[in-house]
Design a protein around this motif. Structure first.
Motif, PDB file in Angstrom:
ATOM      1  N   LEU A 195      49.202  15.770  16.099  1.00  0.00           N
ATOM      2  CA  LEU A 195      48.805  17.106  15.638  1.00  0.00           C
ATOM      3  C   LEU A 195      48.034  17.831  16.742  1.00  0.00           C
ATOM      4  O   LEU A 195      48.244  19.024  16.989  1.00  0.00           O
ATOM      5  N   ALA A 196      47.158  17.095  17.407  1.00  0.00           N
ATOM      6  CA  ALA A 196      46.365  17.683  18.490  1.00  0.00           C
ATOM      7  C   ALA A 196      47.254  18.141  19.638  1.00  0.00           C
ATOM      8  O   ALA A 196      47.069  19.235  20.191  1.00  0.00           O
ATOM      9  N   MET A 248      60.158   8.215  15.345  1.00  0.00           N
ATOM     10  CA  MET A 248      60.379   9.356  16.239  1.00  0.00           C
ATOM     11  C   MET A 248      60.434  10.662  15.448  1.00  0.00           C
ATOM     12  O   MET A 248      59.903  11.688  15.876  1.00  0.00           O
ATOM     13  N   ILE A 249      61.104  10.611  14.298  1.00  0.00           N
ATOM     14  CA  ILE A 249      61.196  11.813  13.456  1.00  0.00           C
ATOM     15  C   ILE A 249      59.809  12.209  12.966  1.00  0.00           C
ATOM     16  O   ILE A 249      59.446  13.396  12.962  1.00  0.00           O
ATOM     17  N   GLU A 250      59.017  11.218  12.559  1.00  0.00           N
ATOM     18  CA  GLU A 250      57.654  11.506  12.099  1.00  0.00           C
ATOM     19  C   GLU A 250      56.812  12.101  13.221  1.00  0.00           C
ATOM     20  O   GLU A 250      56.047  13.048  13.004  1.00  0.00           O
ATOM     21  N   LEU A 251      56.975  11.580  14.427  1.00  0.00           N
ATOM     22  CA  LEU A 251      56.218  12.090  15.570  1.00  0.00           C
ATOM     23  C   LEU A 251      56.551  13.562  15.818  1.00  0.00           C
ATOM     24  O   LEU A 251      55.653  14.392  16.038  1.00  0.00           O
ATOM     25  N   MET A 252      57.839  13.905  15.794  1.00  0.00           N
ATOM     26  CA  MET A 252      58.257  15.299  15.997  1.00  0.00           C
ATOM     27  C   MET A 252      57.717  16.197  14.890  1.00  0.00           C
ATOM     28  O   MET A 252      57.309  17.340  15.136  1.00  0.00           O
ATOM     29  N   MET A 253      57.708  15.675  13.657  1.00  0.00           N
ATOM     30  CA  MET A 253      57.190  16.455  12.535  1.00  0.00           C
ATOM     31  C   MET A 253      55.703  16.754  12.725  1.00  0.00           C
ATOM     32  O   MET A 253      55.249  17.878  12.509  1.00  0.00           O
ATOM     33  N   TYR A 254      54.954  15.746  13.171  1.00  0.00           N
ATOM     34  CA  TYR A 254      53.527  15.949  13.409  1.00  0.00           C
ATOM     35  C   TYR A 254      53.288  16.938  14.542  1.00  0.00           C
ATOM     36  O   TYR A 254      52.371  17.768  14.484  1.00  0.00           O
ATOM     37  N   ASP A 302      42.732   9.048  10.541  1.00  0.00           N
ATOM     38  CA  ASP A 302      44.049   8.462  10.781  1.00  0.00           C
ATOM     39  C   ASP A 302      44.518   8.957  12.151  1.00  0.00           C
ATOM     40  O   ASP A 302      45.074  10.052  12.274  1.00  0.00           O
ATOM     41  N   TRP A 303      44.274   8.154  13.181  1.00  0.00           N
ATOM     42  CA  TRP A 303      44.560   8.579  14.554  1.00  0.00           C
ATOM     43  C   TRP A 303      46.051   8.750  14.803  1.00  0.00           C
ATOM     44  O   TRP A 303      46.456   9.571  15.628  1.00  0.00           O
ATOM     45  N   ALA A 304      46.899   7.976  14.118  1.00  0.00           N
ATOM     46  CA  ALA A 304      48.349   8.057  14.328  1.00  0.00           C
ATOM     47  C   ALA A 304      48.893   9.424  13.930  1.00  0.00           C
ATOM     48  O   ALA A 304      49.909   9.876  14.475  1.00  0.00           O
ATOM     49  N   ILE A 346      39.369  11.359   4.690  1.00  0.00           N
ATOM     50  CA  ILE A 346      40.316  10.989   5.745  1.00  0.00           C
ATOM     51  C   ILE A 346      41.085  12.216   6.218  1.00  0.00           C
ATOM     52  O   ILE A 346      41.368  12.368   7.421  1.00  0.00           O
ATOM     53  N   ALA A 347      41.437  13.113   5.288  1.00  0.00           N
ATOM     54  CA  ALA A 347      42.104  14.361   5.673  1.00  0.00           C
ATOM     55  C   ALA A 347      41.211  15.185   6.591  1.00  0.00           C
ATOM     56  O   ALA A 347      41.661  15.745   7.595  1.00  0.00           O
ATOM     57  N   GLN A 348      39.922  15.254   6.259  1.00  0.00           N
ATOM     58  CA  GLN A 348      38.986  16.012   7.079  1.00  0.00           C
ATOM     59  C   GLN A 348      38.811  15.369   8.458  1.00  0.00           C
ATOM     60  O   GLN A 348      38.819  16.051   9.482  1.00  0.00           O
ATOM     61  N   GLY A 349      38.663  14.046   8.485  1.00  0.00           N
ATOM     62  CA  GLY A 349      38.492  13.355   9.762  1.00  0.00           C
ATOM     63  C   GLY A 349      39.719  13.451  10.646  1.00  0.00           C
ATOM     64  O   GLY A 349      39.610  13.659  11.863  1.00  0.00           O
ATOM     65  N   THR A 350      40.907  13.324  10.044  1.00  0.00           N
ATOM     66  CA  THR A 350      42.153  13.409  10.802  1.00  0.00           C
ATOM     67  C   THR A 350      42.365  14.815  11.346  1.00  0.00           C
ATOM     68  O   THR A 350      42.810  14.998  12.489  1.00  0.00           O
ATOM     69  N   ALA A 351      42.050  15.822  10.546  1.00  0.00           N
ATOM     70  CA  ALA A 351      42.167  17.210  11.003  1.00  0.00           C
ATOM     71  C   ALA A 351      41.265  17.460  12.207  1.00  0.00           C
ATOM     72  O   ALA A 351      41.614  18.230  13.111  1.00  0.00           O
ATOM     73  N   LEU A 352      40.107  16.812  12.242  1.00  0.00           N
ATOM     74  CA  LEU A 352      39.168  17.016  13.350  1.00  0.00           C
ATOM     75  C   LEU A 352      39.728  16.518  14.681  1.00  0.00           C
ATOM     76  O   LEU A 352      39.351  17.041  15.738  1.00  0.00           O
ATOM     77  N   VAL A 353      40.612  15.528  14.657  1.00  0.00           N
ATOM     78  CA  VAL A 353      41.241  15.058  15.895  1.00  0.00           C
ATOM     79  C   VAL A 353      42.001  16.201  16.553  1.00  0.00           C
ATOM     80  O   VAL A 353      42.008  16.346  17.785  1.00  0.00           O
ATOM     81  N   MET A 354      42.643  17.038  15.748  1.00  0.00           N
ATOM     82  CA  MET A 354      43.347  18.204  16.263  1.00  0.00           C
ATOM     83  C   MET A 354      42.388  19.339  16.586  1.00  0.00           C
ATOM     84  O   MET A 354      42.544  20.057  17.574  1.00  0.00           O
ATOM     85  N   VAL A 355      41.366  19.495  15.756  1.00  0.00           N
ATOM     86  CA  VAL A 355      40.474  20.644  15.872  1.00  0.00           C
ATOM     87  C   VAL A 355      39.674  20.634  17.166  1.00  0.00           C
ATOM     88  O   VAL A 355      39.530  21.665  17.829  1.00  0.00           O
ATOM     89  N   VAL A 356      39.140  19.472  17.559  1.00  0.00           N
ATOM     90  CA  VAL A 356      38.232  19.432  18.715  1.00  0.00           C
ATOM     91  C   VAL A 356      38.890  19.950  19.995  1.00  0.00           C
ATOM     92  O   VAL A 356      38.352  20.865  20.636  1.00  0.00           O
TER      93      VAL A 356
END
Length: 249
Positions: free
Chosen positions: A207-208, A1-7, A200-202, A43-53
């Motif tokens: 982030l998105a 839960m803490i990790e989720l809030m941080m994201y 990394d979808w989790a 992986i950093a680039q791919g994960t960032a794209l989940v938020m970016v789109v």
């Protein structure tokens, strides 16, 4: 839960920056994910794209509401950006992660130097009319899309300074057009990275969600800031990103 809030909170911060500079937040998310979370470059680039789109989609709508984006300018950027982003993303997933990170740092430093140079160069007054006809927008879309597909930043960070300095648009118009370029290119890049298991979808999904809550505020601030200040902040932003990631090389 803490990790989720941080994201979620991190996504909100990145979404504000993305709305402010018209880049979807990915450019700062990539160094953050690489430095703070230790993700490999792809992986950093791919994960960032989940938020970016989704952030780019919302930011594009907000920019269009405040300053209508001309379809005749946006379409050549978007179509060529989509095609070349797909090619760039296919190339990116096969490159060694360390070499990719070095390339990304070099990419940021070149952009930073270019934007610093622009701050001290005299330029013609910005205009709503393009200095060059639409075929040149297609060339810009191809180059920006290829860089976006390779480095996972949607191409907006390349297109924005070129649109203001070469094509003569205002900063806000340039950021809106860059978002029109970024939406299809980030979409196809995310699909390519996801297909090759470089996401990394989790981390990316919260982030998105956080970014969607804050990006409209960033767009609002962008329209309230003076032109020169917005360009200066954009330049400083690039330098900070380059320095952050350079520590991981």
């Amino acid at each position: 839960m803490i990790e989720l809030m941080m994201y979620l909170l991190l996504g909100a911060a990145l979404g504000t920056v993305g709305g402010l500079f018209g880049i979807g937040g990915g450019l700062i998310a990539i160094p953050v994910l690489g430095v703070l979370f230790g993700l490999d470059q792809q992986i950093a680039q791919g994960t960032a794209l989940v938020m970016v789109v989704p952030n780019v989609l919302l930011a594009l709508w907000r920019y269009h509401q405040r300053n209508r984006i001309e379809a005749r300018h946006a379409l050549p950027l978007a179509l060529m950006g989509f095609s070349f982003a797909w090619l760039g993303s296919i190339w990116a997933v096969g490159i060694d992660a360390q070499k990719m990170r070095i390339g990304f740092v070099a990419f940021l430093l070149v952009l930073s130097a270019y934007n610093l140079l622009r701050m001290f160069m005299a330029s013609a007054p910005a205009s709503s009319e393009m200095r060059y006809p639409w075929p040149w927008l297609g060339v810009l879309g191809a180059a920006s899309g290829a860089m976006g597909g390779l480095f996972g930043v949607g191409g907006a960070v390349v297109a924005t300074p070129v649109l203001t300095s070469v094509f003569g648009t205002t900063q806000v118009v340039a950021q809106g057009l860059s978002l029109a370029l970024a939406l299809p290119s980030t979409g196809v890049t995310l699909v390519t990275y996801g297909f090759h298991h470089q996401v990394d979808w989790a981390i990316g999904l919260p982030l998105a969600a956080g970014g969607l809550l804050s990006i409209s505020w960033g767009v609002k601030v962008a329209h309230a800031l003076p032109e020169r200040l917005l360009r200066g902040l954009f330049c400083g932003f690039l330098v900070v990103c380059a320095v952050m990631l350079a520590f991981k090389v």
